[in-house]
Design an enzyme around this catalytic site. Structure first.
Site, PDB file in Angstrom:
ATOM      1  N   PHE A 181     -68.868  22.625  54.523  1.00 24.28           N
ATOM      2  CA  PHE A 181     -67.638  22.374  54.285  1.00 24.28           C
ATOM      3  C   PHE A 181     -66.837  23.673  54.299  1.00 24.28           C
ATOM      4  O   PHE A 181     -66.915  24.717  53.696  1.00 24.28           O
ATOM      5  CB  PHE A 181     -67.601  21.831  52.611  1.00 24.28           C
ATOM      6  CG  PHE A 181     -66.072  21.534  52.482  1.00 24.28           C
ATOM      7  CD1 PHE A 181     -65.791  20.247  52.852  1.00 24.28           C
ATOM      8  CD2 PHE A 181     -65.189  22.420  51.827  1.00 24.28           C
ATOM      9  CE1 PHE A 181     -64.373  19.793  52.354  1.00 24.28           C
ATOM     10  CE2 PHE A 181     -63.990  21.861  51.626  1.00 24.28           C
ATOM     11  CZ  PHE A 181     -63.574  20.647  51.899  1.00 24.28           C
ATOM     12  N   ASP A 233     -68.100  32.202  54.581  1.00 19.50           N
ATOM     13  CA  ASP A 233     -67.153  31.684  53.810  1.00 19.50           C
ATOM     14  C   ASP A 233     -67.454  31.577  52.369  1.00 19.50           C
ATOM     15  O   ASP A 233     -68.395  30.782  51.912  1.00 19.50           O
ATOM     16  CB  ASP A 233     -67.092  30.254  54.456  1.00 19.50           C
ATOM     17  CG  ASP A 233     -65.987  29.380  53.700  1.00 19.50           C
ATOM     18  OD1 ASP A 233     -65.382  29.838  52.560  1.00 19.50           O
ATOM     19  OD2 ASP A 233     -65.396  28.340  54.195  1.00 19.50           O
ATOM     20  N   LYS A 236     -59.492  30.012  46.553  1.00 17.20           N
ATOM     21  CA  LYS A 236     -59.436  29.492  45.548  1.00 17.20           C
ATOM     22  C   LYS A 236     -59.509  30.341  44.251  1.00 17.20           C
ATOM     23  O   LYS A 236     -58.301  30.554  43.998  1.00 17.20           O
ATOM     24  CB  LYS A 236     -61.171  28.868  45.400  1.00 17.20           C
ATOM     25  CG  LYS A 236     -61.235  27.569  46.347  1.00 17.20           C
ATOM     26  CD  LYS A 236     -62.235  26.488  45.913  1.00 17.20           C
ATOM     27  CE  LYS A 236     -62.202  25.372  46.804  1.00 17.20           C
ATOM     28  NZ  LYS A 236     -63.191  25.272  47.917  1.00 17.20           N
TER      29      LYS A 236
HETATM   30  C1  LIG Z   1     -62.619  24.506  49.131  1.00 15.25           C
HETATM   31  C2  LIG Z   1     -63.338  25.191  50.401  1.00 15.25           C
HETATM   32  C3  LIG Z   1     -62.498  25.504  51.620  1.00 15.25           C
HETATM   33  C4  LIG Z   1     -61.202  24.837  51.614  1.00 15.25           C
HETATM   34  O1  LIG Z   1     -60.029  25.380  50.826  1.00 15.25           O
HETATM   35  P1  LIG Z   1     -58.702  25.000  50.760  1.00 15.25           P
HETATM   36  O2  LIG Z   1     -58.037  25.852  49.713  1.00 15.25           O
HETATM   37  O3  LIG Z   1     -59.058  23.335  50.123  1.00 15.25           O
HETATM   38  O4  LIG Z   1     -58.196  24.561  51.832  1.00 15.25           O
HETATM   39  C5  LIG Z   1     -63.059  26.084  52.500  1.00 15.25           C
HETATM   40  N1  LIG Z   1     -64.550  26.446  52.425  1.00 15.25           N
HETATM   41  C6  LIG Z   1     -65.183  26.379  51.306  1.00 15.25           C
HETATM   42  C7  LIG Z   1     -66.542  26.833  51.329  1.00 15.25           C
HETATM   43  C8  LIG Z   1     -64.687  25.735  50.272  1.00 15.25           C
HETATM   44  O5  LIG Z   1     -65.339  25.489  48.994  1.00 15.25           O
END
Ligand SMILES: *Cc1c(COP(=O)(O)O)cnc(C)c1O
Length: 399
Positions: free
Chosen positions: A141, A226, A255
């Site tokens: 994700f 990520d 986040k």
């Molecule tokens: C939440 C998340 C995203 C996307 O972040 P947004 O602020 O919703 O665009 C990307 N990568 C990971 C691992 C995430 O948990």
């Protein structure tokens, strides 16, 4: 109809149905607590997918927010501001990265990483134009833009949103051989979450990330992590990569970086990689604005001052062990690191979450198989004990 039901029915008239929220309407938050419009109080065990790691409405964050808001907010990076440097300097020191590029939402920083990796592939590695490939993990994700869903494994994220962005190759998460096999002279990067969050808090085999780092180094491939969800003390280390002493070429944060108040994200990397960005090649009107940068700096300061790495590790260990003591036929597995915990309950996750809501605990299921427990890292031990008690009650009520 209750006040809550009326509100939800009215909202459905105006708001897109791209989420399936629990039937609660919240109006206030403080630390790990949330209150709904009926006056009922809940413990927040979701923390907005880790965005609220410092708790709701942290007074120190509100203070700097108000101070900075009265001084300067957005000028765009058409000009310099006095707030960006201290923020970026601090996060580079903490992460061991040399440079950072500020964006807003997480997926924007992911897109930034992809742009950097492709350009680096063409300009530094010598990949022929338009041919660069990026390896990604199955069940990843990385956000919801067309490019990020282009390499998603989930049909619901993609259906009828095509045509998609080419140039991505999927390998199984945790599979070293598959990574080696997938590499071609056109491969410029491997983009991966150190722990898969949205997939259900999935851990790779021990040593896998280190092996990935070595394979990527050998083949001159950028190893990009990520850590939007796993970073900033969530897993009991400042960054999840520290669990295996991994050194990556790129790091993506978001986040929690915005203190649960504003969207603040970063792509961090070495100077050699960041230097592919030249004036005009990339940008964001709000990315790196003075308000966001001031807030981001305070978030990093507070994580240190409130020893949130330690808290996450200690409270996480405590909560994980206590969860593992709970015997119930619905529970298939309990797994976690720090306060990043998933409980696998085959097919019953939504029901458990609805029951927990009734019992004053808010969390959300992932794909109806996993209940996530990822509260603010500032949570009190008493609150965790309350959650444990309510969780047992919820399980009993459902059996
Ligand atoms: C939440 C998340 C995203 C996307 O972040 P947004 O602020 O919703 O665009 C990307 N990568 C990971 C691992 C995430 O948990």
């Amino acid at each position: 109809m209750t006040k809550t039901q009326t509100w939800i029915a009215k909202e459905a008239k105006y708001c897109a149905a791209n989420y399936h929220p629990l039937p609660v309407v919240l109006k206030q938050g403080k630390e790990e607590w949330l209150w709904d419009i009926e006056g009922k109080r809940y413990v927040d065990m979701m923390a907005a997918y880790s965005a609220v790691s410092l708790g709701h409405c942290h007074p120190r964050l509100l203070k700097v927010l108000m101070e900075q808001a009265q001084l300067l907010n957005v000028v765009s990076r058409a000009f310099h501001t006095d707030k960006l440097l201290p923020f970026l300097e601090k996060i580079c020191q903490l992460s061991g990265m040399e440079m950072a590029l500020p964006m807003n939402t997480g997926v924007e920083a992911v897109e930034t990483a992809i742009k950097a990796a492709r350009r680096w592939g063409y300009e530094k590695k010598g990949i022929s134009d338009e041919k660069a490939q990026i390896l990604v993990a199955k069940n990843n994700f990385h956000g919801r833009t067309i490019t990020a869903v282009s390499f998603s494994s989930r049909k619901s994220y993609k259906q009828h949103f095509g045509p998609f962005t080419p140039g991505f190759v999927e390998i199984p998460f945790g599979d070293t051989e598959a990574l080696k096999q997938a590499i071609t002279p056109q491969t410029c990067a491997f983009l991966v979450e150190p722990i898969q969050g949205e997939a259900g808090i999935i851990f790779p085999p021990k040593g896998w990330l280190k092996a990935c780092q070595q394979i990527c180094n050998q083949h001159q491939i950028l190893f990009i992590l990520d850590e939007i969800q796993t970073g900033l003390a969530r897993t009991g280390k400042m960054f999840a990569f520290e669990h295996e002493n991994v050194i990556s070429d790129g790091l993506i944060l978001g986040k929690a970086l915005g203190g649960g108040i504003l969207p603040v994200s970063l792509f961090l990397t070495r100077k050699e990689v960041m230097s592919v960005f030249t004036p005009g090649s990339h940008g964001s009107t709000f990315g790196g604005n003075a308000l966001a940068a001031r807030l981001g700096l305070e978030v990093l300061t507070l994580i240190e001052e409130e020893s949130l790495v330690e808290r996450s590790r200690q409270l996480g260990d405590y909560f994980l062990q206590a969860l593992k003591q709970i015997q119930h036929p619905l529970i298939k597995e309990v797994r976690g690191k720090g306060l990043f915990i998933g409980v696998e309950v085959q097919g019953a996750a939504r029901k458990v979450c609805e029951k927990l809501m009734e019992l004053g605990v808010l969390t959300k299921e992932t794909h109806d198989t996993v209940i996530r427990f990822a509260p603010p890292l500032t949570i009190q031990k008493d609150s965790l004990d309350f959650v444990l008690g309510q969780f047992e009650k919820a399980l009993i009520a459902l059996s």
